[in-house]
Design an enzyme around this catalytic site. Structure first.
Site, PDB file in Angstrom:
ATOM      1  N   GLU A   1      29.475  41.420  17.177  1.00 31.30           N
ATOM      2  CA  GLU A   1      30.317  40.278  16.873  1.00 31.30           C
ATOM      3  C   GLU A   1      31.576  40.719  16.143  1.00 31.30           C
ATOM      4  O   GLU A   1      31.570  41.688  15.402  1.00 31.30           O
ATOM      5  CB  GLU A   1      29.547  39.273  16.023  1.00 31.30           C
ATOM      6  CG  GLU A   1      28.390  38.690  16.811  1.00 31.30           C
ATOM      7  CD  GLU A   1      27.702  37.562  16.086  1.00 31.30           C
ATOM      8  OE1 GLU A   1      27.494  36.518  16.731  1.00 31.30           O
ATOM      9  OE2 GLU A   1      27.369  37.712  14.905  1.00 31.30           O
TER      10      GLU A   1
ATOM     11  N   CYS B   1      38.127  41.114  11.921  1.00 26.70           N
ATOM     12  CA  CYS B   1      37.030  41.853  11.288  1.00 26.70           C
ATOM     13  C   CYS B   1      36.169  42.439  12.407  1.00 26.70           C
ATOM     14  O   CYS B   1      35.646  41.699  13.240  1.00 26.70           O
ATOM     15  CB  CYS B   1      36.221  40.874  10.440  1.00 26.70           C
ATOM     16  SG  CYS B   1      34.707  41.574   9.768  1.00 26.70           S
TER      17      CYS B   1
ATOM     18  N   CYS C   1      22.650  48.774  11.781  1.00 25.71           N
ATOM     19  CA  CYS C   1      23.055  49.649  10.672  1.00 25.71           C
ATOM     20  C   CYS C   1      21.805  50.273  10.068  1.00 25.71           C
ATOM     21  O   CYS C   1      20.777  49.613   9.941  1.00 25.71           O
ATOM     22  CB  CYS C   1      23.795  48.837   9.609  1.00 25.71           C
ATOM     23  SG  CYS C   1      24.315  49.824   8.187  1.00 25.71           S
TER      24      CYS C   1
ATOM     25  N   CYS D   1      20.439  47.340   3.779  1.00 29.00           N
ATOM     26  CA  CYS D   1      20.541  46.452   2.612  1.00 29.00           C
ATOM     27  C   CYS D   1      19.718  45.189   2.894  1.00 29.00           C
ATOM     28  O   CYS D   1      19.905  44.558   3.944  1.00 29.00           O
ATOM     29  CB  CYS D   1      21.993  46.081   2.354  1.00 29.00           C
ATOM     30  SG  CYS D   1      23.059  47.537   2.202  1.00 29.00           S
TER      31      CYS D   1
ATOM     32  N   CYS E   1      21.282  41.702   4.012  1.00 29.70           N
ATOM     33  CA  CYS E   1      22.265  41.718   5.106  1.00 29.70           C
ATOM     34  C   CYS E   1      21.575  41.578   6.458  1.00 29.70           C
ATOM     35  O   CYS E   1      20.605  42.284   6.745  1.00 29.70           O
ATOM     36  CB  CYS E   1      23.047  43.033   5.036  1.00 29.70           C
ATOM     37  SG  CYS E   1      24.043  43.370   6.502  1.00 29.70           S
TER      38      CYS E   1
ATOM     39  N   SER F   1      35.373  49.257   4.924  1.00 29.89           N
ATOM     40  CA  SER F   1      34.406  48.864   3.898  1.00 29.89           C
ATOM     41  C   SER F   1      33.182  49.759   4.038  1.00 29.89           C
ATOM     42  O   SER F   1      32.649  49.933   5.133  1.00 29.89           O
ATOM     43  CB  SER F   1      34.008  47.398   4.102  1.00 29.89           C
ATOM     44  OG  SER F   1      32.962  47.045   3.232  1.00 29.89           O
TER      45      SER F   1
ATOM     46  N   ASN G   1      25.844  34.867   1.601  1.00 27.18           N
ATOM     47  CA  ASN G   1      25.366  34.027   2.708  1.00 27.18           C
ATOM     48  C   ASN G   1      23.885  34.262   2.831  1.00 27.18           C
ATOM     49  O   ASN G   1      23.462  35.409   3.023  1.00 27.18           O
ATOM     50  CB  ASN G   1      26.015  34.459   4.023  1.00 27.18           C
ATOM     51  CG  ASN G   1      27.480  34.137   4.037  1.00 27.18           C
ATOM     52  OD1 ASN G   1      27.872  32.978   3.963  1.00 27.18           O
ATOM     53  ND2 ASN G   1      28.301  35.174   4.085  1.00 27.18           N
TER      54      ASN G   1
ATOM     55  N   CYS H   1      32.433  37.362   7.415  1.00 24.70           N
ATOM     56  CA  CYS H   1      32.451  38.810   7.521  1.00 24.70           C
ATOM     57  C   CYS H   1      31.276  39.363   6.752  1.00 24.70           C
ATOM     58  O   CYS H   1      30.963  38.895   5.681  1.00 24.70           O
ATOM     59  CB  CYS H   1      33.728  39.323   6.877  1.00 24.70           C
ATOM     60  SG  CYS H   1      34.793  40.137   8.009  1.00 24.70           S
TER      61      CYS H   1
HETATM   62  N1  SAH Z   1      28.533  48.488   6.025  1.00 23.43           N
HETATM   63  C1  SAH Z   1      29.727  48.259   5.336  1.00 23.43           C
HETATM   64  C2  SAH Z   1      30.652  47.271   6.035  1.00 23.43           C
HETATM   65  C3  SAH Z   1      30.039  46.066   6.654  1.00 23.43           C
HETATM   66  S1  SAH Z   1      29.362  44.883   5.585  1.00 23.43           S
HETATM   67  C4  SAH Z   1      29.467  47.829   3.920  1.00 23.43           C
HETATM   68  O1  SAH Z   1      28.330  47.548   3.590  1.00 23.43           O
HETATM   69  O2  SAH Z   1      30.413  47.816   3.145  1.00 23.43           O
HETATM   70  C5  SAH Z   1      30.792  44.083   4.857  1.00 23.43           C
HETATM   71  C6  SAH Z   1      30.506  43.423   3.502  1.00 23.43           C
HETATM   72  O3  SAH Z   1      29.672  42.245   3.630  1.00 23.43           O
HETATM   73  C7  SAH Z   1      29.756  44.347   2.558  1.00 23.43           C
HETATM   74  O4  SAH Z   1      30.295  44.258   1.260  1.00 23.43           O
HETATM   75  C8  SAH Z   1      28.364  43.765   2.608  1.00 23.43           C
HETATM   76  O5  SAH Z   1      27.616  44.161   1.491  1.00 23.43           O
HETATM   77  C9  SAH Z   1      28.637  42.299   2.675  1.00 23.43           C
HETATM   78  N2  SAH Z   1      27.484  41.493   3.079  1.00 23.43           N
HETATM   79  C10 SAH Z   1      26.468  41.838   3.893  1.00 23.43           C
HETATM   80  N3  SAH Z   1      25.576  40.834   4.011  1.00 23.43           N
HETATM   81  C11 SAH Z   1      26.057  39.818   3.270  1.00 23.43           C
HETATM   82  C12 SAH Z   1      25.591  38.515   2.990  1.00 23.43           C
HETATM   83  N4  SAH Z   1      24.437  38.061   3.483  1.00 23.43           N
HETATM   84  N5  SAH Z   1      26.338  37.738   2.180  1.00 23.43           N
HETATM   85  C13 SAH Z   1      27.505  38.205   1.665  1.00 23.43           C
HETATM   86  N6  SAH Z   1      27.995  39.421   1.893  1.00 23.43           N
HETATM   87  C14 SAH Z   1      27.279  40.231   2.685  1.00 23.43           C
HETATM   88 FE1  SF4 Z   2      24.771  48.170   6.637  1.00 25.46          FE
HETATM   89 FE2  SF4 Z   2      26.790  47.136   5.221  1.00 25.46          FE
HETATM   90 FE3  SF4 Z   2      24.747  45.568   6.030  1.00 25.46          FE
HETATM   91 FE4  SF4 Z   2      24.340  47.369   4.119  1.00 25.46          FE
HETATM   92  S1  SF4 Z   2      25.706  45.588   4.017  1.00 25.46           S
HETATM   93  S2  SF4 Z   2      23.020  47.024   5.889  1.00 25.46           S
HETATM   94  S3  SF4 Z   2      25.660  49.017   4.777  1.00 25.46           S
HETATM   95  S4  SF4 Z   2      26.220  46.607   7.343  1.00 25.46           S
END
Ligand code: SAH
Ligand code: SF4
Length: 374
Positions: free
Chosen positions: A104, A123, A130, A134, A137, A215, A314, A357
């Site tokens: 996406e 974005c 990934c 995390c 996420c 990022s 989120n 994003c």
């Molecule tokens: N993998 C990279 C880039 C993609 S994620 C990274 O982690 O930085 C982009 C941003 O969205 C990151 O800061 C991530 O931690 C955040 N993110 C991921 N899931 C989220 C969620 N459920 N709510 C808010 N931010 C989130």
């Molecule tokens: Fe990967 Fe970024 Fe999601 Fe963490 S927040 S799982 S590094 S996409």
């Protein structure tokens, strides 16, 4: 109307034109016995006119258009669905790659306000899934499927560059690209960097390096490599916790590269580029949002050219984390600002289409069954 390409079963075997730098295009045409200036012509169609159908490349001879159409694929992705939110300011596309994988991308338009100029930011994703994992996420819950190619990364940008002209009219151009979609960009550094070079090149998309932001979850050695690159792209680091104990849980790659190592690498980036680093911090209720933790974040970043971006979490199905209340986010922000560090709260975009994003791909499977098949 979305850019939908004819798909055929032999697509995988054909090279993708998007993702080829000028030198690659020159090599291709040389091998075909074509004059060198064909590379410039085709690059202009792809990267500046956003035309992907060889038959629309009017200054090429018909036989060359035919050859391109049969032996190459211009854009290595096609839109499955596109949805809009925020009264048309946000558009999220679900894109199918040639192996059937889905990613996406989101276009966010920001009209000019007060003294800030209007922006049109796309974005993009850097991987399918990934590996960092995390737990808050949606992408992390999936695991890693594969790296995206340079053409698939540039292709997401071009998809929306073209859509933007359909939405806003002929002269409209993207102003910023952020690698904040699915995936960890620095775990796919080689392809991400090739994509950035094409986005930046004057005979590519011509987007200033400073308008591109990566990022990362904090791959310290790669941050140092980024610092040493000649193109100065923006850096955002997903911090999310001020102590190693907590960050080990929230951003598991922290077990490999501790907070201190990441901050050290950021110092190297700042001294090489003189650019400030943005630290992202997703606010999770009763997990990382106490005022004591705000003080710890400020102490950690003391003396570094840094900005903190608080992200309202989120909620993702299957994750135990809940968003912090708004009042807590504002109190947290105040503590950081009082210590002399600039701190903003990210405006939420596309929540009703799960298009914020960093939370891309939430319910992608659902989306397909609802919108594409239903
Ligand atoms: N993998 C990279 C880039 C993609 S994620 C990274 O982690 O930085 C982009 C941003 O969205 C990151 O800061 C991530 O931690 C955040 N993110 C991921 N899931 C989220 C969620 N459920 N709510 C808010 N931010 C989130
Ligand atoms: Fe990967 Fe970024 Fe999601 Fe963490 S927040 S799982 S590094 S996409």
């Amino acid at each position: 109307m979305a850019v939908l390409l004819r798909s055929t079963s032999s697509v995988e075997a054909r090279p993708s034109l998007v993702g080829m730098a000028a030198a690659d295009l020159r090599a291709l045409f040389e091998a075909w016995g074509e004059p060198g200036y064909r590379a410039r012509q085709v690059a202009r169609w792809l990267y500046q006119q956003f035309v992907f159908d060889p038959f629309e490349m009017r200054d090429l001879p018909l036989r060359l258009r035919e050859r391109l159409a049969t032996e190459t694929i211009a854009l290595p992705l096609e839109a499955v669905t596109e949805r809009s939110a925020d009264e048309g300011l946000t558009h999220k596309a679900l894109l199918r790659l040639s192996d059937g994988s889905l990613v996406e991308s989101v276009l966010m338009r920001y009209p000019a306000r007060d003294r800030s100029r209007s922006r049109r930011t796309v974005c993009v994703s850097s991987q399918v899934g990934c590996a960092v994992g995390c737990p808050f996420c949606a992408t992390g819950l999936l695991g890693l499927k594969r790296n995206l190619t340079p053409g698939e990364i540039v292709g997401q940008v071009l998809y929306f560059a073209r859509r933007l002209r359909e939405i806003e009219g002929d002269g409209a151009n993207l102003t910023n690209v952020v690698l904040m979609g699915e995936g960890e960009p620095l775990a796919n550094f080689r392809n991400v960097w090739r994509a950035i070079e094409i986005l930046n090149a004057p005979d590519g998309v011509g987007l200033g390096a400073r308008r591109v932001t990566i990022s990362t979850s904090g791959l310290a050695p790669r941050i140092r490599e980024l610092a040493a690159k000649p193109l100065q792209v923006g850096l955002a680091v997903s911090l999310h916790a001020p102590t190693d104990d907590l960050r080990n849980r929230l951003v598991p790659v922290n077990r490999r590269y501790s907070i201190a190592e990441v901050i050290d690498a950021c110092r190297a980036y700042v001294s090489a580029t003189r650019r400030r680093v943005s630290f992202e911090y997703a606010m999770m209720r009763d997990v990382n949002d106490s005022l004591e933790q705000a003080r710890q974040v400020a102490a950690l970043l003391d003396g570094l050219l840094a900005h903190v971006n608080l992200i309202p979490l989120n909620h993702v199905d299957g994750s135990p984390f809940e968003p912090s209340p708004w009042s807590r986010i504002l109190a947290f922000q105040r503590v950081i600002q009082e210590r002399g560090i600039s701190c903003t709260v990210r405006s939420e975009r596309g929540n009703d289409i799960e298009g914020a994003c960093g939370q891309l791909r939430a319910r992608a499977a659902d989306t397909i069954s609802r919108d594409a098949l239903g």
